[in-house]
Design a protein around this motif. Sequence first.
Motif, PDB file in Angstrom:
ATOM      1  N   VAL A 133      43.533  85.251 130.332  1.00 36.29           N
ATOM      2  CA  VAL A 133      44.014  84.634 131.565  1.00 36.29           C
ATOM      3  C   VAL A 133      45.503  84.372 131.612  1.00 36.29           C
ATOM      4  O   VAL A 133      46.096  84.381 132.672  1.00 36.29           O
ATOM      5  N   GLU A 134      46.101  84.070 130.491  1.00 34.92           N
ATOM      6  CA  GLU A 134      47.530  83.752 130.567  1.00 34.92           C
ATOM      7  C   GLU A 134      48.166  83.988 129.214  1.00 34.92           C
ATOM      8  O   GLU A 134      47.495  84.014 128.190  1.00 34.92           O
ATOM      9  N   PRO A 159      34.579  74.689 130.795  1.00 34.84           N
ATOM     10  CA  PRO A 159      33.954  73.543 130.138  1.00 34.84           C
ATOM     11  C   PRO A 159      32.427  73.634 130.190  1.00 34.84           C
ATOM     12  O   PRO A 159      31.865  74.022 131.213  1.00 34.84           O
ATOM     13  N   GLY A 209      33.526  86.335 137.163  1.00 36.65           N
ATOM     14  CA  GLY A 209      32.837  87.293 138.017  1.00 36.65           C
ATOM     15  C   GLY A 209      33.823  88.280 138.621  1.00 36.65           C
ATOM     16  O   GLY A 209      33.497  89.444 138.842  1.00 36.65           O
ATOM     17  N   LEU A 251      38.926  91.994 153.598  1.00 39.17           N
ATOM     18  CA  LEU A 251      39.423  91.034 154.571  1.00 39.17           C
ATOM     19  C   LEU A 251      40.764  91.529 155.080  1.00 39.17           C
ATOM     20  O   LEU A 251      41.757  91.504 154.363  1.00 39.17           O
ATOM     21  N   VAL A 264      28.506  88.885 141.810  1.00 35.26           N
ATOM     22  CA  VAL A 264      28.456  88.775 140.350  1.00 35.26           C
ATOM     23  C   VAL A 264      28.750  87.343 139.949  1.00 35.26           C
ATOM     24  O   VAL A 264      29.685  86.738 140.454  1.00 35.26           O
ATOM     25  N   SER A 265      27.991  86.839 139.020  1.00 38.89           N
ATOM     26  CA  SER A 265      28.279  85.501 138.509  1.00 38.89           C
ATOM     27  C   SER A 265      29.300  85.606 137.383  1.00 38.89           C
ATOM     28  O   SER A 265      29.676  86.702 136.981  1.00 38.89           O
ATOM     29  N   TYR A 266      29.743  84.489 136.878  1.00 39.97           N
ATOM     30  CA  TYR A 266      30.508  84.472 135.636  1.00 39.97           C
ATOM     31  C   TYR A 266      29.581  84.935 134.507  1.00 39.97           C
ATOM     32  O   TYR A 266      28.369  84.739 134.581  1.00 39.97           O
ATOM     33  N   GLN A 321      38.117  80.609 153.417  1.00 42.74           N
ATOM     34  CA  GLN A 321      38.959  81.681 153.956  1.00 42.74           C
ATOM     35  C   GLN A 321      40.427  81.306 154.036  1.00 42.74           C
ATOM     36  O   GLN A 321      41.154  81.792 154.868  1.00 42.74           O
ATOM     37  N   TYR A 350      37.351  71.858 137.644  1.00 46.25           N
ATOM     38  CA  TYR A 350      38.108  72.464 136.564  1.00 46.25           C
ATOM     39  C   TYR A 350      39.208  73.275 137.195  1.00 46.25           C
ATOM     40  O   TYR A 350      38.935  74.263 137.870  1.00 46.25           O
ATOM     41  N   LEU A 394      45.847  75.555 135.369  1.00 45.71           N
ATOM     42  CA  LEU A 394      47.033  76.225 135.903  1.00 45.71           C
ATOM     43  C   LEU A 394      47.164  77.534 135.143  1.00 45.71           C
ATOM     44  O   LEU A 394      47.192  77.552 133.915  1.00 45.71           O
ATOM     45  N   LEU A 395      47.226  78.586 135.864  1.00 46.41           N
ATOM     46  CA  LEU A 395      47.261  79.885 135.208  1.00 46.41           C
ATOM     47  C   LEU A 395      48.576  80.580 135.477  1.00 46.41           C
ATOM     48  O   LEU A 395      49.051  80.592 136.601  1.00 46.41           O
ATOM     49  N   LYS A 396      49.127  81.151 134.416  1.00 44.91           N
ATOM     50  CA  LYS A 396      50.272  82.023 134.637  1.00 44.91           C
ATOM     51  C   LYS A 396      49.726  83.431 134.618  1.00 44.91           C
ATOM     52  O   LYS A 396      49.007  83.821 133.701  1.00 44.91           O
ATOM     53  N   ASN A 433      50.515  87.386 134.725  1.00 45.45           N
ATOM     54  CA  ASN A 433      51.482  88.479 134.670  1.00 45.45           C
ATOM     55  C   ASN A 433      50.775  89.758 135.065  1.00 45.45           C
ATOM     56  O   ASN A 433      49.715  90.060 134.548  1.00 45.45           O
ATOM     57  N   TYR A 467      53.030  95.843 138.165  1.00 44.12           N
ATOM     58  CA  TYR A 467      52.802  96.565 139.401  1.00 44.12           C
ATOM     59  C   TYR A 467      53.867  97.629 139.575  1.00 44.12           C
ATOM     60  O   TYR A 467      55.041  97.321 139.694  1.00 44.12           O
ATOM     61  N   ARG A 468      53.451  98.863 139.503  1.00 40.67           N
ATOM     62  CA  ARG A 468      54.359  99.996 139.634  1.00 40.67           C
ATOM     63  C   ARG A 468      55.596  99.829 138.764  1.00 40.67           C
ATOM     64  O   ARG A 468      56.734  99.875 139.247  1.00 40.67           O
ATOM     65  N   PHE A 523      37.624  74.734 140.436  1.00 40.58           N
ATOM     66  CA  PHE A 523      36.219  74.995 140.713  1.00 40.58           C
ATOM     67  C   PHE A 523      35.486  73.672 140.641  1.00 40.58           C
ATOM     68  O   PHE A 523      35.843  72.826 139.856  1.00 40.58           O
ATOM     69  N   ARG A 577      32.500  83.468 146.413  1.00 35.62           N
ATOM     70  CA  ARG A 577      32.692  84.279 145.208  1.00 35.62           C
ATOM     71  C   ARG A 577      31.549  84.233 144.202  1.00 35.62           C
ATOM     72  O   ARG A 577      30.449  84.606 144.490  1.00 35.62           O
ATOM     73  N   GLU A 578      31.845  83.709 143.011  1.00 32.07           N
ATOM     74  CA  GLU A 578      30.895  83.888 141.910  1.00 32.07           C
ATOM     75  C   GLU A 578      29.777  82.853 141.874  1.00 32.07           C
ATOM     76  O   GLU A 578      29.059  82.771 140.897  1.00 32.07           O
TER      77      GLU A 578
END
Lengths: 315, 247
Positions: free
Chosen positions: A19-20, A32, A51, A122, A137-139, B25, B90, B93-95, B97, B100-101, B113, B158-159
């Motif tokens: 993720v990072e 968690p 997902g 969208l 899809v779930s996680y 949305q 939960y 904070l995500l970084k 990277n 892209y091209r 979440f 989503r999931e």
Amino acid sequence: MFLSVGVRFEANVEALNMVETAGNYSKHRRVPYLVEEDGKLKTVYVPALSGESLAHAYQEHLVREALSLNLPVCDDCRRNEFYKSMNKVHLKKKVNPIPDDPKKIEVAIVQSCVIEDVGGFLYAEKPPVRRSSAFQVSYALPVKSVALFATSEPQLHARHAQMDSSSKKGNASEQMIYYVETGTALYGFTFNLDLNAIGVSAITSEPILNENEIKARREAALKALFRMLSSAQFGAKLSRFFPVGGITEVAVAVTEHPFVVTSPIYDDYIARTERRLKVLEGLGEKYLFTVATGEKVPEEALKEAMDYLKEQGAF
Amino acid sequence: MVPLTFFLKVTMRPTGIIALRALPQSKMRTALRYVPPTTLIGAIAYPLFHIGGSRAETVYDRRTFRSTVGEVLGLFDWVTVKTSGKPRLYGALLKINTVYRGKVQSAVTSFPFAVMYGTNDATITAVYIINEEALAESTYRLEDIERAAWGITRLGSRESVVSVESVETGRADVIEVETAETSYAFPFKGLEVSGKGTLQSVVDWRSGIRDYSQARRMVMFYPEGSVRVRGQLRVARVGGEVIVLAP
Ligand SMILES: [Zn+2]
């Protein structure tokens, strides 16, 4: 027809979903988990695959299956860049000039790209046009009963560069160390596919394509799922962190209307799903349920589901 | 005469993650801790439309557009939910990277979440009180609604895949009382509550689901365990449990 698949897979030492990066440290996705220990609840952070990551892998497989069946895939999706006609710039590649009528926009997108037909899109302009994904899809999360054994552990690696002393400047180093956090767990996830959504308008409910093309697209959508599971080609860093293990169990349900197998993160998922399907039977619905838990291999169960869908005229 | 209305009690198991956007949305990454009523209606509308052979998601009326879910809003007199286990938000904070091209792009994002976890089988139980008059005028039958309940596939976006583990149906008797004990969410207005819970502002679906930025809101109390409520109450008894209806 609706397909729901529960998958359990064992992955030892994987880096399927990073993720990072913080400096030279790349981190595995973690979530968690609440577990009970000595009558007290405590939170542990376990490795997970989103997902989104699985959905991306599925759509990559779908690109290949669609092309092999000579079905249309737009240029963006062909490159596995799933912009999904999100704005004028991307939509113009499919239809130019862009029509005012949302119905015409949807037709143009669905006709020119299987991925956006199956995976939804969208178009966020005026008027906005949206189409929900036909698959969900779930996680992928550690199976609950053994979640405490799931780990994520940083692994040290080094990158070397050959340099002579004259080219060595400042802090440039001949060796750079970095860490990749790897996970290990028995994971479970759920995948659903609504075959009735493919090729049908999300505005008018009318088919956008002819029956043969709809059937061909359904076939591509199913094959892509089976290819993804059979090849274990999902997640990232597979070239260096291909996990040891593989799919241990699958449970596949095919129903007329939406129905979701109980998540394989729970140990009783097969028995529960079976009992719930019996209720649907009582409501007058036909179904197929097949599992692979040892003597049967996943491919056999998946093929059974394919055969059943073919028999029912889904493709 | 006590009015008896048809109810459905739907128990769901999450597949792990429940993502509930406060503003669907939109790019706003705010999440709700508990399932709002609009999500419950959206969740059952999808399989219901499937049974009815409708794939339509959006209705365009000249320059305006809205969700087709609006068509089935009238089928429900009231919807509410109870949650076992304590969901937590939960929001790492995500970084991120991306290459892209040939250019590395870096961005920081957060993805909150509402997450449901627990070894003690976290479940979400939704109650739908059906407006039978509206149902009789619609193209759906009672059996369709029941089958639709079994066909709920996800909550929110989503999931958030869920599986429906049981569907209980029956008739609810609606009565007026001054005190009640409930574990289901209820509108927090002019009531006295003893017990723990969370207040959450949600869209009042009874005024129609149109533009969320202008929709009427109501404050719901989501009990943790069960709570005692006092006031001028209208309650429905649904299979041995009590839910507090809107005034
Ligand atoms: Zn495309």
